[in-house]
Design an enzyme around this catalytic site. Structure first.
Site, PDB file in Angstrom:
ATOM      1  N   GLU A  52      12.657  26.917  22.901  1.00 30.49           N
ATOM      2  CA  GLU A  52      12.890  27.755  24.079  1.00 30.49           C
ATOM      3  C   GLU A  52      12.801  29.233  23.697  1.00 30.49           C
ATOM      4  OE1 GLU A  52      14.693  25.309  22.826  1.00 30.49           O
ATOM      5  OE2 GLU A  52      16.068  24.419  24.269  1.00 30.49           O
ATOM      6  N   TRP A 170      -3.033  -5.787  -3.983  1.00 27.08           N
ATOM      7  CA  TRP A 170      -2.629  -5.380  -2.651  1.00 27.08           C
ATOM      8  C   TRP A 170      -2.936  -6.518  -1.697  1.00 27.08           C
ATOM      9  CZ3 TRP A 170       0.327  -1.290  -2.609  1.00 27.08           C
ATOM     10  CH2 TRP A 170       0.156  -0.291  -3.557  1.00 27.08           C
ATOM     11  N   ASP A 200       7.525  -3.868  -8.613  1.00 32.48           N
ATOM     12  CA  ASP A 200       6.376  -2.990  -8.316  1.00 32.48           C
ATOM     13  C   ASP A 200       6.511  -1.570  -8.868  1.00 32.48           C
ATOM     14  OD1 ASP A 200       5.464  -5.149  -6.883  1.00 32.48           O
ATOM     15  OD2 ASP A 200       6.038  -4.352  -4.915  1.00 32.48           O
ATOM     16  N   ARG A 207       0.962   9.873  -0.458  1.00 33.04           N
ATOM     17  CA  ARG A 207      -0.075  10.380  -1.359  1.00 33.04           C
ATOM     18  C   ARG A 207      -1.346  10.836  -0.640  1.00 33.04           C
ATOM     19  NH1 ARG A 207       2.507   6.378  -4.204  1.00 33.04           N
ATOM     20  NH2 ARG A 207       1.102   4.748  -3.488  1.00 33.04           N
ATOM     21  N   GLU A 281      10.606  -0.650   3.208  1.00 39.36           N
ATOM     22  CA  GLU A 281       9.363  -1.229   2.686  1.00 39.36           C
ATOM     23  C   GLU A 281       9.638  -2.453   1.823  1.00 39.36           C
ATOM     24  OE1 GLU A 281       6.096   1.013   1.554  1.00 39.36           O
ATOM     25  OE2 GLU A 281       6.666   2.800   2.657  1.00 39.36           O
ATOM     26  N   PRO A 284      11.260  -8.950   0.638  1.00 37.44           N
ATOM     27  CA  PRO A 284      11.652 -10.007   1.560  1.00 37.44           C
ATOM     28  C   PRO A 284      13.163 -10.250   1.652  1.00 37.44           C
ATOM     29  CG  PRO A 284       9.863 -10.735   0.104  1.00 37.44           C
ATOM     30  CD  PRO A 284      10.285  -9.394  -0.386  1.00 37.44           C
ATOM     31  N   LEU A 286      15.695  -7.982   1.190  1.00 37.04           N
ATOM     32  CA  LEU A 286      16.275  -6.883   1.967  1.00 37.04           C
ATOM     33  C   LEU A 286      15.839  -6.989   3.433  1.00 37.04           C
ATOM     34  CD1 LEU A 286      17.885  -4.253   2.041  1.00 37.04           C
ATOM     35  CD2 LEU A 286      15.797  -3.034   1.394  1.00 37.04           C
TER      36      LEU A 286
END
Ligand SMILES: NC(=O)c1ccc[n+]([C@@H]2O[C@H](COP(=O)([O-])OP(=O)(O)OC[C@H]3O[C@@H](n4cnc5c(N)ncnc54)[C@H](OP(=O)(O)O)[C@@H]3O)[C@@H](O)[C@H]2O)c1
Length: 350
Positions: A52, A170, A200, A207, A281, A284, A286
């Site tokens: 504003e 992947w 991982d 990135r 991300e 499984p 979690l």
């Protein structure tokens, strides 16, 4: 320019800004004849000028007697910047058109009251749905105290998140991974469980150069197994949520609960830290715990053009004992991305 068109333009102005934990806000000043004479949006978050004020500065003396069209109720409190209501009244604006009431408890109706008390006409609710849709995390955060949780997963067409040996890189193709980076870029924090750190070693950074302006804060849900302090994520000062005290780099928050960390308390803690949009991300275990606790607000799954063709690790860990245990979903979007299908959903649909 009519007020609805001005509101739509104000929404577009604020669209891609990342002022979290403040809301995205856009504003347009129309002069007394209805011509747009000032535009502004809130970009850099706390301490930076609100939309504003920017629109009023842009309009200068042409604001007097005009209308301010703003996506969000103007603030009426002294924060790190002076109240917008004072700037609006000081500029001689005679009418304010607002998209959505600000659910932040410091504002919630006080902005309207301050304007009306000064004789400014106020109309609220123009394009409210579109305004809330531009920043669903903010509205969710202010109403619940928790971040809006987006669960992301990449699974094979037959529902596997990894092979039996834990390899998962992947499953989805390059285009889908790029889309997932865009999601990361629009999140304030990215969370993974201990199993994913061990398997991982993700850095959880954005990135892609065009998205890498602000890196989301990494969040690790630690468990009973020791985690290596040299893991990439620990080089980024993560928030580490743990069921017991741990000696790891980062900000350690101990929140014991059933099955490890108390996840509801964890989300409350992240909400208090100003995290508005949280992306989870995996993995499984979690994902399953969050889903079963009803703590997921949105899912984005990339279903890959790939079959595990056997049993590896399911996309969601846990036992699917009987059909009545299934979590209904409302599918809110389906899109082909490269050779994968992106499915967006909201848990709890019928
Ligand atoms: N395809 C995908 O989208 C994707 C994404 C991420 C990961 N992955 C794959 O998934 C595998 C790892 O998955 P994962 O299920 O073992 O690990 P995870 O879900 O990342 O981590 C689960 C671990 O977090 C800890 N934890 C603490 N409190 C918890 C709570 N309340 N609820 C759940 N977990 C809690 C526990 O650690 P402790 O056991 O130490 O107590 C638990 O075993 C890897 O193979 C990885 O490549 C796939």
């Amino acid at each position: 320019m009519d007020e609805r068109r001005a509101m739509i333009e104000a929404i577009a102005l604020a669209g891609d800004a990342m002022p979290h934990p403040n809301p995205r806000v856009g504003a347009i000043v129309l002069d007394a004849a209805g011509e747009p004479v000032g535009r502004g949006y809130h970009d850099h978050g706390p301490g930076h000028p609100h939309a504003e004020v920017r629109a009023l500065e842009d309009a200068g003396s042409r604001a007097a007697g005009g209308t301010l069209v703003t996506t969000m109720e103007p603030c009426a409190h002294d924060g790190r910047t002076p109240p917008c209501t004072a700037a609006i009244i000081g500029a001689g604006i005679s009418r304010v058109v607002v998209g959505a009431e600000d659910p932040d408890e410091r504002v919630a109706g006080r902005g309207f009251a301050a304007l009306r008390a000064a004789g400014v006409e106020v109309a609220a609710g123009l394009e409210r749905e579109a305004v809330e849709a531009m920043d669903p995390g903010y509205f969710h955060h202010r109403r619940t105290g928790r971040p809006r949780v987006t669960l992301k997963g990449a699974i094979t067409l037959d529902g596997q998140a990894a092979a039996a040996d834990g390899s998962a890189r992947w499953i989805s193709g390059e285009d889908a991974r790029r889309d997932a980076h865009r999601l990361r870029a629009h999140s304030d924090a990215v969370m993974v469980g201990a199993g994913t750190v061990l398997a991982d070693d993700p850095a959880l950074t954005v990135r892609l150069p065009e998205f890498a302006r602000v890196q989301p804060r990494p969040v690790v849900v630690a468990g009973r197994r020791p985690l290596p302090p040299e893991a990439a994520v620990f080089g980024r000062h993560p928030i580490v949520l743990a069921p017991e005290p741990v000696d790891l780099p980062g900000e350690i928050v101990v929140l014991p609960g059933n099955g490890g960390v108390d996840l509801a308390a964890a989300l409350g803690c992240l909400g208090s830290a100003g995290i508005v949009d949280l992306m989870v991300e995996g993995g499984p275990t979690l994902a399953g715990a969050l889903l079963r606790a009803g703590l997921v607000d949105r899912g984005v799954f990339y279903v890959a053009g790939m079959l595990g063709a056997g049993t590896g690790r399911p996309g969601i860990a846990g036992t699917f004992a009987t059909l009545a245990d299934a979590i209904p979903l409302e599918i809110t979007g389906v899109e082909r991305i490269g050779n994968d299908v992106r499915i967006e959903f909201t848990p709890g649909g019928s």
